[in-house]
Design an enzyme around this catalytic site. Structure first.
Site, PDB file in Angstrom:
ATOM      1  N   HIS A  70     -29.311  11.635  21.471  1.00 46.44           N
ATOM      2  CA  HIS A  70     -30.579  11.918  20.785  1.00 46.44           C
ATOM      3  C   HIS A  70     -31.716  11.331  21.624  1.00 46.44           C
ATOM      4  O   HIS A  70     -31.631  10.180  22.044  1.00 46.44           O
ATOM      5  CB  HIS A  70     -30.538  11.249  19.406  1.00 46.44           C
ATOM      6  N   CYS A 100     -33.758  17.323  20.113  1.00 42.91           N
ATOM      7  CA  CYS A 100     -34.620  16.978  18.980  1.00 42.91           C
ATOM      8  C   CYS A 100     -36.044  17.313  19.394  1.00 42.91           C
ATOM      9  O   CYS A 100     -36.720  16.518  20.059  1.00 42.91           O
ATOM     10  CB  CYS A 100     -34.484  15.511  18.576  1.00 42.91           C
ATOM     11  N   HIS A 131     -32.202  19.650  16.603  1.00 46.73           N
ATOM     12  CA  HIS A 131     -32.971  19.139  15.470  1.00 46.73           C
ATOM     13  C   HIS A 131     -34.270  19.927  15.416  1.00 46.73           C
ATOM     14  O   HIS A 131     -35.102  19.823  16.326  1.00 46.73           O
ATOM     15  CB  HIS A 131     -33.295  17.655  15.629  1.00 46.73           C
ATOM     16  N   ASP A 138     -35.256  18.638   9.990  1.00 45.44           N
ATOM     17  CA  ASP A 138     -35.407  17.190  10.036  1.00 45.44           C
ATOM     18  C   ASP A 138     -36.811  16.813   9.571  1.00 45.44           C
ATOM     19  O   ASP A 138     -37.744  17.611   9.693  1.00 45.44           O
ATOM     20  CB  ASP A 138     -35.199  16.778  11.514  1.00 45.44           C
ATOM     21  N   HIS A 139     -36.932  15.590   9.058  1.00 46.38           N
ATOM     22  CA  HIS A 139     -38.232  14.985   8.752  1.00 46.38           C
ATOM     23  C   HIS A 139     -39.224  15.944   8.109  1.00 46.38           C
ATOM     24  O   HIS A 139     -40.347  16.097   8.588  1.00 46.38           O
ATOM     25  CB  HIS A 139     -38.854  14.423  10.035  1.00 46.38           C
ATOM     26  N   TYR A 151     -35.829  12.345   4.741  1.00 46.38           N
ATOM     27  CA  TYR A 151     -34.732  13.214   4.310  1.00 46.38           C
ATOM     28  C   TYR A 151     -34.880  13.666   2.856  1.00 46.38           C
ATOM     29  O   TYR A 151     -34.003  13.483   2.022  1.00 46.38           O
ATOM     30  CB  TYR A 151     -33.384  12.532   4.578  1.00 46.38           C
TER      31      TYR A 151
HETATM   32  C1  DNO Z   1     -33.852   9.864  12.496  1.00 46.10           C
HETATM   33  C2  DNO Z   1     -32.773  10.371  13.328  1.00 46.10           C
HETATM   34  C3  DNO Z   1     -32.135   9.328  14.217  1.00 46.10           C
HETATM   35  C4  DNO Z   1     -30.855   9.859  14.822  1.00 46.10           C
HETATM   36  C5  DNO Z   1     -30.169   8.867  15.707  1.00 46.10           C
HETATM   37  C6  DNO Z   1     -28.986   9.481  16.407  1.00 46.10           C
HETATM   38  O1  DNO Z   1     -34.231  10.477  11.569  1.00 46.10           O
HETATM   39  O2  DNO Z   1     -33.154  11.490  14.036  1.00 46.10           O
HETATM   40  O3  DNO Z   1     -31.850   8.210  13.432  1.00 46.10           O
HETATM   41  O4  DNO Z   1     -29.956  10.164  13.808  1.00 46.10           O
HETATM   42  O5  DNO Z   1     -31.037   8.371  16.653  1.00 46.10           O
HETATM   43  O6  DNO Z   1     -28.211   8.462  16.912  1.00 46.10           O
END
Ligand code: DNO
Length: 386
Positions: free
Chosen positions: A240, A278, A305, A346-347, A363
């Protein structure tokens, strides 16, 4: 792409039955109950896999199988910890769970200063305020030489913040930056820690004298050690990117930009050594052209992501809409180049009562459901274009 969702295990308020109803195909999860550094036994992996499958879904991605701090800074027990990591990988591989997301960020996993930044429409988002972060660094951590890491404009903004700072305001910053964003991702600090700042400072100490070059060498050492297991079980490792993709708190950060990505892929040129694309993390730095990066690295991407940030001229950034034109282009790239690659949104914002539910930061349910609807719409349109 495969539509996946980050789910935090059987205690998650968002259940697998709910996820089936909203079009989720695969689950992204971790064995959150197993402490960082301990082996994931085949039995525990199987239990989770069976649970997910009994609900008509599949376990598509592990996020994360955490890499212990000592592997990152090269502590005396790193070989022992790498052996345990290999055992966990083999057990996952034997159960058919073969996409593993991890990160190589020292101490802090991801960083935000505000978890409920209000939007004009009544929803709220995650936000990174550079001046507030500087306040945390300079006036809460009292890190030696920290001022030198910030530009004059940020320091001037920080000074204004300092004038009105309260003990509650300081507590909120600590909570947001090192507690609420960390514990649930199996990070270093959890909500039960009585002295989070002291603990955090002692973790920073571990990296004294470790520069980016050393951290890169440690990442290479780790990847080379685990690749034989990945080859044997056809496991795809996907790192990531650093979030935000910037140097922070005097720590080395090595997955922040095009050159960094190129460097770790070249260092271990095995297709099982890949990237979690991501888009959100990479777009948190104005230096990254995320659309171009998606095109360049699609071939080595094993997990996507879907989210995106807007960076303001002062360096602050905020999560943007999942219909941002850059994200449309990124979805198009992966749909075409990597059909079937797992993708999760995500987010997303907090909305329609999400804020009262106590979800993990970033989340939400309604916000992510809307985001998944948006990304699904982009995917359908791109596919119709042929
Ligand atoms: C946050 C996530 C990170 C991700 C880690 C992977 O929302 O994108 O915590 O899960 O960095 O190891």
């Amino acid at each position: 792409m495969e539509k996946t969702w980050r789910w935090f295990g059987p205690n998650d308020k968002i259940t697998l039955d709910m996820l089936r109803q909203i079009g989720v195909e695969g689950i992204v999860t971790s064995l959150h109950h197993i402490p960082n550094g301990e082996v994931w036994s085949e039995e525990e992996v199987k239990k989770m896999k069976d649970y997910i499958e009994a609900h008509g879904l599949r376990w598509s991605v592990v996020e994360s199988l955490p890499v212990s701090e000592s592997i990152k800074y090269g502590g005396p027990d790193r070989d022992e910890l790498i052996e345990k990591y290999k055992e966990s990988l083999a057990n996952l591989g034997r159960c058919g769970v073969k996409t593993i997301c991890y990160n190589f960020m020292p101490v802090l996993d991801w960083a935000r200063t505000d978890l409920e930044y209000p939007n004009p429409d009544g929803t709220s988002n995650l936000y990174f305020n550079r001046a507030e972060f500087a306040y945390f660094d300079i006036h809460i951590l009292h890190r030696e030489g920290a001022e030198a890491d910030y530009d004059a404009e940020t320091l001037a903004r920080m000074e204004e913040i300092r004038k009105n700072m309260t003990p509650e305001g300081e507590h909120r910053l600590v909570d947001n930056i090192i507690v609420r964003t960390q514990g649930f991702v199996n990070g270093n600090i959890s909500e039960n820690d009585k002295e989070p700042v002291e603990k955090f400072k002692s973790l920073l100490e571990l990296y004294k004298g470790i520069d980016a070059e050393q951290l890169r060498a440690n990442m290479k050492y780790f990847l080379e050690a685990i690749m034989p297991v990945c080859d044997e079980y056809d496991i795809n490792m996907c790192v990531h990117p650093d979030d935000p993709p910037l140097q922070i708190l005097g720590l080395p950060r090595i997955v922040t930009c095009d050159a960094d990505i190129q460097a770790f892929l070249n260092a271990v040129p095995n297709p099982h050594n890949g990237l979690t694309f991501c888009a959100g993390s990479l777009s948190g730095g104005a230096h990254n052209d995320v659309v171009a990066l998606a095109k360049k690295y699609a071939g080595r991407t094993h997990f996507v992501h879907a989210r995106i940030c807007n960076v303001f001229p002062n360096g602050d950034f905020k999560e943007s809409s999942h219909l941002d034109p850059r994200l449309i282009e990124i979805v198009r790239t992966f749909e075409k180049e990597r059909p079937g690659v797992p993708m999760r949104v995500d987010h997303a914002p907090l909305m329609l009562g999400d804020e009262k539910m106590g979800y993990n930061a970033g989340y939400s349910f309604h916000g992510r459901m809307l985001a998944l609807g948006m990304v699904s719409g982009i995917m359908a349109t791109v596919n119709q274009e042929g």
